[in-house]
Design a protein around this motif. Structure first.
Motif, short mmCIF file in Angstrom:
data_model
loop_
_atom_site.label_atom_id
_atom_site.label_comp_id
_atom_site.label_asym_id
_atom_site.label_seq_id
_atom_site.Cartn_x
_atom_site.Cartn_y
_atom_site.Cartn_z
N ILE A 245 30.21 39.21 31.13
CA ILE A 245 31.53 40.38 31.38
C ILE A 245 31.89 40.54 29.32
N GLN A 246 32.20 41.30 29.38
CA GLN A 246 32.64 42.11 27.79
C GLN A 246 33.95 42.55 27.98
N PRO A 247 34.81 43.48 27.49
CA PRO A 247 36.16 44.19 27.23
C PRO A 247 35.11 45.85 27.38
N SER B 169 39.50 52.04 18.15
CA SER B 169 38.72 51.35 16.46
C SER B 169 39.96 50.95 16.45
N ASN B 170 41.45 51.01 16.97
CA ASN B 170 42.65 50.47 16.72
C ASN B 170 42.82 48.92 17.53
N LYS B 171 41.69 49.17 18.49
CA LYS B 171 41.76 47.69 19.46
C LYS B 171 40.23 47.25 19.79
N PRO B 172 40.05 46.90 18.58
CA PRO B 172 38.51 46.37 18.82
C PRO B 172 38.65 45.40 20.22
N ALA B 173 36.70 45.52 19.81
CA ALA B 173 36.69 44.26 21.71
C ALA B 173 36.79 42.85 21.12
N LEU B 174 37.93 41.64 21.45
CA LEU B 174 38.03 40.72 21.20
C LEU B 174 37.37 39.46 21.50
N TYR B 175 36.49 40.32 22.63
CA TYR B 175 35.18 39.12 22.70
C TYR B 175 33.97 39.13 22.95
N LEU B 176 33.24 38.83 22.89
CA LEU B 176 31.23 39.30 22.43
C LEU B 176 31.06 38.75 24.02
N PRO B 177 30.02 40.12 24.43
CA PRO B 177 29.44 39.61 26.14
C PRO B 177 29.28 37.89 26.27
N TYR C 37 29.71 30.55 30.98
CA TYR C 37 31.31 30.01 30.80
C TYR C 37 31.65 29.31 31.90
N ARG C 38 31.17 29.44 32.59
CA ARG C 38 31.84 28.50 34.43
C ARG C 38 30.93 27.15 34.19
N GLY C 39 30.02 27.19 33.61
CA GLY C 39 28.92 25.98 33.17
C GLY C 39 29.37 25.51 32.03
N PHE C 40 29.57 25.57 30.91
CA PHE C 40 31.06 24.88 30.12
C PHE C 40 32.24 24.39 31.19
N ILE C 41 32.61 25.17 31.67
CA ILE C 41 33.87 24.38 32.35
C ILE C 41 33.83 23.65 33.30
N ARG C 42 32.60 23.13 34.23
CA ARG C 42 32.38 22.54 35.03
C ARG C 42 32.01 20.89 34.14
#
Ligand code: OGA
Ligand code: NI
Length: 391
Positions: free
Chosen positions: A304-306, A313-321, A327-332
């Motif tokens: 998952i990534q933007p 160029s004005n709105k670079p990706a705010l997140y890395l893939p 992600y869910r592993g962390f949340i759990r």
């Protein structure tokens, strides 16, 4: 030998049994530190209420309302959503019955932190953590799996299957609306979720009466880790609060409304144009509360990534893939509170942007959006919606 996350770190206490004990003070484990305690005063703000049938009668205005709600609130209520009212009432009451089954029945489905599936009373595995005042049942529904169905009440499976197919249809339609509102191809979100292999799971929440509701929370403040949540609230008992700027707004549900909120994965995919907003649940001294949260998620191994069209160029990706699974592993393993603390790390905001995540204030206004795709989408949604409308 099981692994660590096959077990809870300490014995799990069913919250309903605490409530039933008649004790007038709650155990220390449930007492939140002062700054996290709820304010129970109600102001008259509410989240936007959107008539879904408006997509048929006044599509452009309705699309705009949804767009604004996703950007400014991350939350909205849908009325005239086409899911039958007897079905929404029936499924909520069926789950209420389940939570009132004797402990021996519920214990058969006791869950572990590995998948959370089944009956449980805590989130997160940190020993000694402060706990929330709720019991819940997690049901994994998609991708097709060996769903752990309770066998009591006997009608539960049938009513849930029907409810689920309605909710998933609604979810798929909403994803199209979200995508088109961003000027994207209508299947952009669904494809990013893995197409037909998207995930869906339910958390049925039961918030027993609580003798000291001012000291604890039914669910600590959190944002939903998945794609989007489609929540059936308890119409009789308010409790869900949404953060708006620095205030907590108590949602007042319309009759038979369904509440929709953006989850973290859509925030990432939309490059933070849509917001996954913090929310929490307060409990009540006189009334129990039941809610059903359906999570419409990406397939676990989707990266998952933007979405590239939303990165400029004005709105670079705010997140890395990152895959949804990671992600869910962390949340759990973390409880909702800890997730909040670590969120900057887990959402992988780019180091240079750390602590400065900006929700872009400039928005795609109708001029930027290609309105033609909306009309195409509406044409098809109109048929879909007409099919499910019963009123
Ligand atoms: C959730 C949630 C709200 C509610 O389950 O993630 O936010 O009203 N539930 O129970
Ligand atoms: Ni939530």
């Amino acid at each position: 030998m099981g692994s660590l996350d096959d077990y809870w770190p300490e014995p799990v206490v069913c919250v309903q049994s605490l409530s039933d004990s008649g004790n007038l003070s709650i155990p220390d484990r449930y007492i939140k530190p002062q700054p996290e305690r709820p304010s129970l005063s109600v102001n008259d703000m509410n989240i936007p209420v959107i008539d879904f049938n408006g997509l048929v009668t006044s599509p452009e205005a309705t699309m705009k309302q949804i767009s604004k709600a996703c950007r400014e609130w991350g939350f909205f209520q849908l009325v005239n959503h086409g899911v039958r009212t007897d079905l929404v009432d029936g499924v909520r009451e069926t789950w209420r019955e389940f939570f009132h089954e004797p402990m021996e029945v519920k214990q058969k489905y006791a869950n572990s932190p590995k998948t959370y599936e089944g009956f449980g009373s805590r989130l997160g595995t940190e020993k000694g953590a402060i706990l929330d005042w709720n019991d819940y049942y997690y049901l994994h529904y998609r991708p097709p799996c060996n769903t752990k169905w309770p066998d009591q009440p006997p009608s539960l499976r049938e009513v849930m299957e029907e409810y689920t197919s309605e909710i998933l249809r609604l979810g798929a339609a909403l994803l199209k609306v979200f995508a088109v509102n961003l000027g994207l191809k209508e299947d952009s979100f669904q494809s990013a979720f893995g197409g037909n292999d998207f995930g869906a799971c339910l958390r049925a929440n039961f918030y027993p009466k609580c003798p000291q509701p001012d000291l604890t929370l039914g669910l600590s403040s959190h944002s939903d880790p998945g794609g989007m949540a489609i929540l059936l609230p308890d119409e009789q008992v308010c409790g869900l609060q949404v953060r708006k700027d620095d205030q907590w707004v108590t949602i007042k549900p319309e009759p038979h409304a369904i509440i929709v909120n953006i989850g973290d994965q859509i925030q990432v995919l939309s490059n933070a144009i849509y917001k996954s907003v913090e929310h929490r649940v307060v409990v009540n001294p006189n009334k129990e509360r039941v809610s059903l949260a359906y999570f419409y998620n990406p397939k676990s191994d989707m990266l998952i990534q933007p979405i590239s069209e939303l990165v400029t160029s004005n709105k670079p990706a705010l997140y890395l893939p990152m895959t949804f699974e990671e992600y869910r592993g962390f949340i759990r393993t973390k409880g909702p509170q800890d997730v909040k603390r670590y969120k900057h790390q887990i959402t992988f905001e780019r180091p240079s942007d750390k602590n400065t995540l900006k929700i872009p204030s400039e928005t795609l206004e109708p001029n930027d959006v290609k309105w033609n795709p909306i009309h195409n989408l509406i044409k098809r949604l109109r048929e879909d919606i007409a099919n499910v409308m019963t009123i």
